[in-house]
Design a protein around this motif. Structure first.
Motif, PDB file in Angstrom:
ATOM      1  N   TRP A 193     -58.236 -64.747   4.029  1.00  0.00           N
ATOM      2  CA  TRP A 193     -59.321 -65.259   3.196  1.00  0.00           C
ATOM      3  C   TRP A 193     -59.431 -64.405   1.947  1.00  0.00           C
ATOM      4  CZ3 TRP A 193     -64.575 -63.022   2.760  1.00  0.00           C
ATOM      5  CH2 TRP A 193     -65.415 -63.806   1.941  1.00  0.00           C
ATOM      6  N   ASP A 194     -59.514 -65.085   0.802  1.00  0.00           N
ATOM      7  CA  ASP A 194     -59.611 -64.396  -0.473  1.00  0.00           C
ATOM      8  C   ASP A 194     -61.061 -64.434  -0.956  1.00  0.00           C
ATOM      9  OD1 ASP A 194     -59.238 -63.279  -2.962  1.00  0.00           O
ATOM     10  OD2 ASP A 194     -58.452 -65.131  -3.867  1.00  0.00           O
ATOM     11  N   PRO A 195     -61.798 -63.328  -0.870  1.00  0.00           N
ATOM     12  CA  PRO A 195     -63.213 -63.343  -1.271  1.00  0.00           C
ATOM     13  C   PRO A 195     -63.415 -63.593  -2.763  1.00  0.00           C
ATOM     14  CG  PRO A 195     -62.485 -61.101  -0.804  1.00  0.00           C
ATOM     15  CD  PRO A 195     -61.380 -62.001  -0.372  1.00  0.00           C
ATOM     16  N   ASP A 196     -62.397 -63.333  -3.586  1.00  0.00           N
ATOM     17  CA  ASP A 196     -62.546 -63.557  -5.024  1.00  0.00           C
ATOM     18  C   ASP A 196     -62.648 -65.034  -5.374  1.00  0.00           C
ATOM     19  OD1 ASP A 196     -62.434 -60.859  -5.238  1.00  0.00           O
ATOM     20  OD2 ASP A 196     -60.572 -60.777  -6.380  1.00  0.00           O
ATOM     21  N   THR A 197     -61.982 -65.882  -4.582  1.00  0.00           N
ATOM     22  CA  THR A 197     -61.984 -67.312  -4.869  1.00  0.00           C
ATOM     23  C   THR A 197     -62.625 -68.140  -3.755  1.00  0.00           C
ATOM     24  OG1 THR A 197     -59.795 -67.550  -3.855  1.00  0.00           O
ATOM     25  CG2 THR A 197     -59.868 -67.111  -6.233  1.00  0.00           C
ATOM     26  N   ASN A 198     -62.927 -67.493  -2.609  1.00  0.00           N
ATOM     27  CA  ASN A 198     -63.422 -68.192  -1.423  1.00  0.00           C
ATOM     28  C   ASN A 198     -62.425 -69.250  -0.941  1.00  0.00           C
ATOM     29  OD1 ASN A 198     -65.231 -68.693   0.691  1.00  0.00           O
ATOM     30  ND2 ASN A 198     -66.228 -70.349  -0.427  1.00  0.00           N
ATOM     31  N   LEU A 199     -61.156 -68.931  -1.048  1.00  0.00           N
ATOM     32  CA  LEU A 199     -60.095 -69.810  -0.575  1.00  0.00           C
ATOM     33  C   LEU A 199     -59.323 -69.110   0.538  1.00  0.00           C
ATOM     34  CD1 LEU A 199     -58.680 -71.002  -4.027  1.00  0.00           C
ATOM     35  CD2 LEU A 199     -60.176 -72.312  -2.496  1.00  0.00           C
ATOM     36  N   HIS A 200     -58.753 -69.892   1.439  1.00  0.00           N
ATOM     37  CA  HIS A 200     -57.854 -69.364   2.459  1.00  0.00           C
ATOM     38  C   HIS A 200     -56.415 -69.602   2.009  1.00  0.00           C
ATOM     39  CE1 HIS A 200     -61.496 -69.642   4.977  1.00  0.00           C
ATOM     40  NE2 HIS A 200     -60.937 -68.680   5.685  1.00  0.00           N
ATOM     41  N   PHE A 201     -55.588 -68.577   2.139  1.00  0.00           N
ATOM     42  CA  PHE A 201     -54.174 -68.689   1.813  1.00  0.00           C
ATOM     43  C   PHE A 201     -53.362 -68.544   3.099  1.00  0.00           C
ATOM     44  CE2 PHE A 201     -55.999 -67.702  -2.250  1.00  0.00           C
ATOM     45  CZ  PHE A 201     -55.225 -68.408  -3.158  1.00  0.00           C
ATOM     46  N   MET A 202     -52.326 -69.355   3.213  1.00  0.00           N
ATOM     47  CA  MET A 202     -51.481 -69.334   4.403  1.00  0.00           C
ATOM     48  C   MET A 202     -50.021 -69.155   3.986  1.00  0.00           C
ATOM     49  SD  MET A 202     -51.116 -72.029   7.573  1.00  0.00           S
ATOM     50  CE  MET A 202     -50.536 -73.444   6.626  1.00  0.00           C
ATOM     51  N   ILE A 203     -49.346 -68.252   4.685  1.00  0.00           N
ATOM     52  CA  ILE A 203     -47.907 -68.089   4.539  1.00  0.00           C
ATOM     53  C   ILE A 203     -47.290 -68.640   5.810  1.00  0.00           C
ATOM     54  CG2 ILE A 203     -46.005 -66.476   4.234  1.00  0.00           C
ATOM     55  CD1 ILE A 203     -49.529 -65.435   3.312  1.00  0.00           C
ATOM     56  N   SER A 204     -46.473 -69.664   5.668  1.00  0.00           N
ATOM     57  CA  SER A 204     -45.993 -70.380   6.846  1.00  0.00           C
ATOM     58  C   SER A 204     -44.553 -70.818   6.653  1.00  0.00           C
ATOM     59  CB  SER A 204     -46.868 -71.615   7.101  1.00  0.00           C
ATOM     60  OG  SER A 204     -46.427 -72.325   8.242  1.00  0.00           O
ATOM     61  N   ASN A 205     -43.820 -70.892   7.771  1.00  0.00           N
ATOM     62  CA  ASN A 205     -42.515 -71.547   7.728  1.00  0.00           C
ATOM     63  C   ASN A 205     -42.707 -73.018   7.394  1.00  0.00           C
ATOM     64  OD1 ASN A 205     -41.663 -69.388  10.279  1.00  0.00           O
ATOM     65  ND2 ASN A 205     -40.325 -69.604   8.502  1.00  0.00           N
ATOM     66  N   SER A 206     -41.726 -73.593   6.755  1.00  0.00           N
ATOM     67  CA  SER A 206     -41.829 -75.006   6.406  1.00  0.00           C
ATOM     68  C   SER A 206     -40.528 -75.685   6.767  1.00  0.00           C
ATOM     69  CB  SER A 206     -42.117 -75.178   4.907  1.00  0.00           C
ATOM     70  OG  SER A 206     -42.328 -76.522   4.572  1.00  0.00           O
ATOM     71  N   ASN A 207     -40.603 -76.642   7.686  1.00  0.00           N
ATOM     72  CA  ASN A 207     -39.413 -77.347   8.120  1.00  0.00           C
ATOM     73  C   ASN A 207     -38.884 -78.197   6.970  1.00  0.00           C
ATOM     74  OD1 ASN A 207     -37.828 -79.643   9.358  1.00  0.00           O
ATOM     75  ND2 ASN A 207     -38.182 -78.395  11.173  1.00  0.00           N
ATOM     76  N   ARG A 208     -37.646 -77.919   6.555  1.00  0.00           N
ATOM     77  CA  ARG A 208     -37.081 -78.587   5.383  1.00  0.00           C
ATOM     78  C   ARG A 208     -36.277 -79.833   5.729  1.00  0.00           C
ATOM     79  NH1 ARG A 208     -34.185 -73.287   3.161  1.00  0.00           N
ATOM     80  NH2 ARG A 208     -33.985 -73.017   5.422  1.00  0.00           N
ATOM     81  N   ASN A 209     -36.175 -80.151   6.998  1.00  0.00           N
ATOM     82  CA  ASN A 209     -35.407 -81.324   7.414  1.00  0.00           C
ATOM     83  C   ASN A 209     -36.110 -81.958   8.596  1.00  0.00           C
ATOM     84  OD1 ASN A 209     -33.593 -83.280   8.087  1.00  0.00           O
ATOM     85  ND2 ASN A 209     -31.881 -81.903   8.515  1.00  0.00           N
ATOM     86  N   SER A 210     -37.117 -82.776   8.332  1.00  0.00           N
ATOM     87  CA  SER A 210     -37.918 -83.353   9.416  1.00  0.00           C
ATOM     88  C   SER A 210     -37.167 -84.409  10.211  1.00  0.00           C
ATOM     89  CB  SER A 210     -39.204 -83.965   8.845  1.00  0.00           C
ATOM     90  OG  SER A 210     -38.900 -85.001   7.929  1.00  0.00           O
TER      91      SER A 210
END
Length: 242
Positions: free
Chosen positions: A109-126
């Motif tokens: 959680w970023d208190p400066d913007t009140n936004l949540h940031f996520m770092i996640s794997n992303s399947n590139r070939n569904s």
């Protein structure tokens, strides 16, 4: 009740895909099952108007492994009951949770913007077309080919505590499925985002899951990865306060 939610999910998939079980597996849909959750802090407005962490209120994003949708997750709210001295669970919804069928993400959680940031794997070939890979030496659980692609990490942002996620940028893009970048942890320090993850540059002979190496990257000025128009829209939305 996790077993009830699992049954409901399976029923919804079966209704969407009217196939016999063996036909569904042959078609690549496999089965659906719940995995570990990732805690997402909830916030509330303090008397001085600033947003702070809400005591006793958490949200968890539950991984759902399946071959039907590679970006499916469940949201569960946990509220502390001081009388019973336990957390009470409330199932919120199923939703678009990018990468949760691949591995567990990092959420800050970023208190400066009140936004949540996520770092996640992303399947590139569904389409799960991995016939060229020797599955015997890869981490490919039965009914969960979404887990194969652990070689790319992306940055996402949510204006409403994980209900919706918006793509921001790629952070890591490996060429081979045997090059790993997964299980991240993250920390915000001023204008920068620090990310440490299980990762290796060389290809792994025995798969895409186990590694003796970790990698770290620093995303300088990570908020600037979003355009001013996009950031203005995100921060103007009603906050998802506890």
């Amino acid at each position: 009740d996790p077993s009830l939610q699992r049954d409901l999910l399976r029923q919804s998939i079966q209704q969407a895909v009217p196939l016999e079980e063996q036909e569904a597996i042959a078609a690549g849909f496999g089965d659906a099952y719940w995995l570990e959750g990732v805690i997402l802090p909830k916030v509330q407005k303090a008397p001085n108007g600033t947003m702070v962490l809400a005591p006793g209120k958490l949200r968890t994003l539950l991984r759902i492994n399946n071959d039907h949708v590679c970006n499916l997750g469940g949201l569960v709210d946990l509220n502390w009951n001081p009388i019973e001295e336990t957390y009470q669970q409330h199932f919120v919804r199923l939703g678009f949770q990018p990468g949760l069928s691949v591995g567990h993400p990092a959420i800050v959680w970023d208190p400066d913007t009140n936004l949540h940031f996520m770092i996640s794997n992303s399947n590139r070939n569904s389409e799960t077309l991995y016939e060229h890979i020797n599955e015997q030496s890869m981490h490919v659980p039965a009914g969960s080919k979404c887990e194969v692609d652990r070689a790319a990490l992306a940055l996402y942002v949510s204006p409403n505590a994980g209900t919706d996620w918006h793509f921001v940028d790629w952070l890591v893009m490996r060429r081979s499925y045997r090059q790993m970048a997964t299980y991240p942890h993250a920390h915000i320090d001023g204008e920068d985002l620090y990310v440490i993850f299980r990762g290796n540059q060389q290809e792994l002979r025995l798969g895409n899951h186990d590694s003796k190496q970790v990698s770290m990257l620093v995303v300088r000025g990570f908020r600037e990865r979003m355009s001013k128009v996009f950031m203005d829209w995100l921060t103007a939305l009603p906050t998802n306060a506890a």
